[in-house]
Design a protein around this motif. Structure first.
Motif, PDB file in Angstrom:
ATOM      1  N   PHE A   1       0.862  -1.199   0.000  1.00 27.24           N
ATOM      2  CA  PHE A   1       0.000   0.000   0.000  1.00 27.24           C
ATOM      3  C   PHE A   1       0.892   1.240   0.000  1.00 27.24           C
ATOM      4  O   PHE A   1       0.658   2.198  -0.738  1.00 27.24           O
ATOM      5  N   ASN A   2       1.920   1.223   0.861  1.00 26.13           N
ATOM      6  CA  ASN A   2       2.829   2.381   0.902  1.00 26.13           C
ATOM      7  C   ASN A   2       3.607   2.516  -0.400  1.00 26.13           C
ATOM      8  O   ASN A   2       3.869   3.631  -0.857  1.00 26.13           O
ATOM      9  N   ALA A   3       3.992   1.383  -0.980  1.00 24.82           N
ATOM     10  CA  ALA A   3       4.728   1.450  -2.261  1.00 24.82           C
ATOM     11  C   ALA A   3       3.841   2.087  -3.337  1.00 24.82           C
ATOM     12  O   ALA A   3       4.303   2.906  -4.139  1.00 24.82           O
ATOM     13  N   MET A   4       2.544   1.724  -3.337  1.00 23.28           N
ATOM     14  CA  MET A   4       1.623   2.315  -4.338  1.00 23.28           C
ATOM     15  C   MET A   4       1.535   3.833  -4.146  1.00 23.28           C
ATOM     16  O   MET A   4       1.614   4.602  -5.093  1.00 23.28           O
TER      17      MET A   4
ATOM     18  N   ASP B   1     -11.300  -4.707   2.968  1.00 25.32           N
ATOM     19  CA  ASP B   1     -12.512  -4.149   3.597  1.00 25.32           C
ATOM     20  C   ASP B   1     -12.226  -2.697   3.994  1.00 25.32           C
ATOM     21  O   ASP B   1     -11.414  -2.445   4.887  1.00 25.32           O
ATOM     22  N   ALA B   2     -12.898  -1.776   3.311  1.00 22.36           N
ATOM     23  CA  ALA B   2     -12.669  -0.358   3.604  1.00 22.36           C
ATOM     24  C   ALA B   2     -13.234   0.023   4.960  1.00 22.36           C
ATOM     25  O   ALA B   2     -12.874   1.059   5.517  1.00 22.36           O
ATOM     26  N   ASP B   3     -14.103  -0.821   5.490  1.00 23.29           N
ATOM     27  CA  ASP B   3     -14.786  -0.534   6.758  1.00 23.29           C
ATOM     28  C   ASP B   3     -14.312  -1.471   7.877  1.00 23.29           C
ATOM     29  O   ASP B   3     -15.040  -1.679   8.853  1.00 23.29           O
ATOM     30  N   ALA B   4     -13.103  -2.014   7.730  1.00 20.96           N
ATOM     31  CA  ALA B   4     -12.617  -3.002   8.704  1.00 20.96           C
ATOM     32  C   ALA B   4     -12.449  -2.346  10.080  1.00 20.96           C
ATOM     33  O   ALA B   4     -12.240  -1.127  10.159  1.00 20.96           O
ATOM     34  N   PRO B   5     -12.501  -3.145  11.134  1.00 19.01           N
ATOM     35  CA  PRO B   5     -12.345  -2.568  12.474  1.00 19.01           C
ATOM     36  C   PRO B   5     -11.012  -1.828  12.600  1.00 19.01           C
ATOM     37  O   PRO B   5      -9.976  -2.309  12.153  1.00 19.01           O
TER      38      PRO B   5
ATOM     39  N   ASN C   1      -8.279   3.147   8.966  1.00 19.06           N
ATOM     40  CA  ASN C   1      -7.908   4.546   8.794  1.00 19.06           C
ATOM     41  C   ASN C   1      -8.858   5.257   7.823  1.00 19.06           C
ATOM     42  O   ASN C   1      -8.664   6.422   7.509  1.00 19.06           O
ATOM     43  N   ILE C   2      -9.847   4.509   7.323  1.00 21.34           N
ATOM     44  CA  ILE C   2     -10.696   5.026   6.239  1.00 21.34           C
ATOM     45  C   ILE C   2     -12.111   5.324   6.764  1.00 21.34           C
ATOM     46  O   ILE C   2     -12.674   4.514   7.514  1.00 21.34           O
ATOM     47  N   ASP C   3     -12.657   6.449   6.365  1.00 19.12           N
ATOM     48  CA  ASP C   3     -14.078   6.715   6.615  1.00 19.12           C
ATOM     49  C   ASP C   3     -14.816   6.629   5.289  1.00 19.12           C
ATOM     50  O   ASP C   3     -14.491   7.355   4.344  1.00 19.12           O
ATOM     51  N   VAL C   4     -15.796   5.746   5.242  1.00 19.56           N
ATOM     52  CA  VAL C   4     -16.611   5.617   4.035  1.00 19.56           C
ATOM     53  C   VAL C   4     -17.925   6.357   4.276  1.00 19.56           C
ATOM     54  O   VAL C   4     -18.514   6.225   5.352  1.00 19.56           O
ATOM     55  N   PHE C   5     -18.349   7.147   3.291  1.00 20.05           N
ATOM     56  CA  PHE C   5     -19.594   7.922   3.421  1.00 20.05           C
ATOM     57  C   PHE C   5     -20.666   7.323   2.506  1.00 20.05           C
ATOM     58  O   PHE C   5     -20.332   6.691   1.496  1.00 20.05           O
TER      59      PHE C   5
ATOM     60  N   ASP D   1     -14.968   5.254  -5.586  1.00 20.67           N
ATOM     61  CA  ASP D   1     -14.416   6.058  -4.478  1.00 20.67           C
ATOM     62  C   ASP D   1     -13.855   5.141  -3.385  1.00 20.67           C
ATOM     63  O   ASP D   1     -12.779   5.392  -2.828  1.00 20.67           O
ATOM     64  N   VAL D   2     -14.611   4.100  -3.077  1.00 18.12           N
ATOM     65  CA  VAL D   2     -14.177   3.198  -2.003  1.00 18.12           C
ATOM     66  C   VAL D   2     -12.852   2.537  -2.393  1.00 18.12           C
ATOM     67  O   VAL D   2     -11.910   2.455  -1.586  1.00 18.12           O
ATOM     68  N   PHE D   3     -12.748   2.117  -3.659  1.00 13.88           N
ATOM     69  CA  PHE D   3     -11.499   1.498  -4.113  1.00 13.88           C
ATOM     70  C   PHE D   3     -10.341   2.508  -4.056  1.00 13.88           C
ATOM     71  O   PHE D   3      -9.242   2.194  -3.585  1.00 13.88           O
ATOM     72  N   GLN D   4     -10.617   3.738  -4.475  1.00  9.89           N
ATOM     73  CA  GLN D   4      -9.561   4.760  -4.445  1.00  9.89           C
ATOM     74  C   GLN D   4      -9.134   5.041  -2.996  1.00  9.89           C
ATOM     75  O   GLN D   4      -7.946   5.209  -2.701  1.00  9.89           O
ATOM     76  N   LYS D   5     -10.101   5.060  -2.078  1.00 12.08           N
ATOM     77  CA  LYS D   5      -9.763   5.279  -0.670  1.00 12.08           C
ATOM     78  C   LYS D   5      -8.884   4.137  -0.151  1.00 12.08           C
ATOM     79  O   LYS D   5      -7.941   4.357   0.609  1.00 12.08           O
TER      80      LYS D   5
END
Ligand SMILES: O=c1[nH]c(=O)c2nc[nH]c2[nH]1
Length: 478
Positions: free
Chosen positions: A354-357, A420-424, A427-431, A438-442
């Protein structure tokens, strides 16, 4: 054929490289299909991927058409709204023995960094117990971050490098592992005794690893690993080139990576040309050869790599520290140069793809700023989608294993992640207004190991299925 596992929900993957035009008529079955195929990165909702017990993908398609195979599957995972299935990450350049000092020691130029930090740390892993401890931790860590395949540098030592390959297999990570070869300009106690024994050790490593992996579905492959031009005599390079041909092996090294390295190479080979020309003369530029960095390569060097089918491991984070230059990724992708992404631990301080990306996107922005200031061609910027390509299909193509992994397609191996963008604790807030794009970009921009909720390779799939079966037996007894 019955499925062991069916995963139903959103699938995201690159179906081909960006910038490559596709024949629209090729396998487009309908107008909808043709529209979807226009895009090299696809997000398919209400989709289904089915896998057999050996971890081979046996079905990919719309969920609405997969009733029979899903109903017959031993286990079905139904993804939730902000979860998605994607191919596993492929790290094309990482130094396993350097993991012990990751996050420290980034204060020196490359050549003194190697002498002061790297060679002593690698030398210490002659002790196989110490090696086992470091390797267990890096493989576990990178798996947690979603790396299903890694091309690793080991150390000079055959036994410790075999421990690295065994650790990857035991923990379920696909790996390409190299015992490092270097017969000059190392340091006391960390250099091969002579060229002949260096070549013998390299050959023994390849043979033993191939033998130890027999019947293990190609999960660990040997890699011929000349460290870089400054630490290898021409005889060693030529000998390794011969072995690569003889054993049909991957190759890895560093190429035109920093100003001090380029100067050192030129002093050792006056008038003989660039690193790329020297590697090519030794027969080391070939399909499956992955050369890290390349920030000081010329257009002619890139053309040479492309002609040979060799690839670049783009290591954006360590390039910020050591390279004194940047890689024109967008331009090279447009030219069709094969390229993957590397964390380059420990020159890069993060083992996370993720950091490399993210670093790849930032490096391209820095390149664009530099180009604008210097009034050069400004066509440099890549975004999260290109970075995701480099981290998945691009990496598989670079390593020449894209017939097995890199995307989820029938007949390929199930190296995959559930994100999972909404994992426990994420660092991500999904609206509610966020689209699936958007979720994939986040996820690409803010994601980390907390968002990787399941990692699959064929080995991990078997462990998962066994655990499920055991749990079910225990529950039915209660
Ligand atoms: O980032 C790097 N890490 C290394 O270990 C190395 N060796 C040569 N060149 C190198 N570059």
């Amino acid at each position: 054929m019955a499925a062991a596992l069916a995963v139903c929900g959103t699938l995201v993957q690159c179906e081909r490289p960006p910038y490559v035009q596709r024949d629209k008529d090729a396998d487009a079955q309908s107008k909808d299909d043709a529209d979807a195929q226009e895009s090299w990165l696809v997000i398919r909702q209400a989709w289904c991927v089915c896998v057999d017990a050996q971890g081979i993908i046996i079905h990919v398609g719309p969920l609405a058409e997969a009733g029979e195979i899903v109903n017959g599957a031993q286990k079905v995972i139904r993804l939730e709204k902000h979860q998605m299935l994607c191919p596993g990450f492929i790290d094309t350049h990482i130094h396993a023995p350097q993991y012990s000092y990751t996050g420290t020691a980034t204060d020196k130029p490359l050549m003194s960094w190697l002498q002061d930090y790297t060679f002593p740390a690698e030398k210490a892993l002659q002790d196989v117990e110490k090696a086992a401890e470091v390797y267990e931790r890096i493989v576990a860590r990178t798996l947690r971050c979603g790396t299903t395949t890694a091309m690793y540098f080991g150390t000079l030592h055959n036994a410790s490098s075999q421990v690295l390959a065994d650790t990857c297999f035991r923990l379920g990570q696909r790996a390409l592992v190299g015992k490092v070869s270097m017969d000059r300009n190392g340091q006391q106690g960390y250099q091969e005794a002579d060229t002949k024994s260096a070549l013998q050790d390299a050959e023994n490593f390849v043979r033993n690893l191939k033998q130890s992996q027999a019947g293990k579905a190609g999960m660990a492959l040997p890699v011929l690993t000349p460290r870089f031009i400054p630490t290898c005599t021409p005889e060693l390079l030529r000998g390794l080139g011969d072995l690569a041909r003889q054993y049909d092996c991957n190759v890895q090294s560093h190429i035109s990576e920093s100003l001090d390295e380029v100067e050192f190479s030129a002093a050792l080979h006056p008038g003989e040309g660039s690193d790329a020309i020297l590697f090519d003369a030794a027969g080391l530029l070939r399909k499956g050869a992955v050369m890290a960095h390349g920030v000081h390569m010329s257009d002619a060097d890139f053309a040479l790599l492309k002609a040979r089918g060799a690839a670049i491991a783009h290591c954006p984070l360590s390039n910020f520290f050591f390279a004194h230059g940047y890689l024109p990724v967008a331009k090279l992708l447009k030219q069709g140069v094969l390229m993957g992404l590397g964390t380059d631990v420990a020159g890069g301080y993060s083992p996370s793809m993720f950091n490399a990306m993210r670093s790849a996107v930032l490096a391209s922005k820095a390149g664009a700023i530099q180009a604008r200031t210097a009034h050069l061609d400004g066509d440099h910027i890549i975004d999260y989608r290109h970075a995701f390509f480099l981290a998945t299909l691009g990496g598989a193509q670079a390593l020449d294993i894209d017939d097995k992994v890199g995307k989820l397609q029938v007949g390929m191996q199930f190296d995959a992640l559930i994100l999972d963008a909404d994992a426990p604790g994420t660092n991500i807030d999904v609206f509610p207004r966020d689209s699936i794009e958007d979720v994939f970009q986040k996820l690409c921009t803010l994601g980390d190991d907390r968002n990787v909720i399941r990692v699959f390779t064929p080995v991990l799939l078997q462990a998962y299925m066994q655990k499920r079966a055991k749990l079910e037996t225990e529950t039915s007894k209660e």
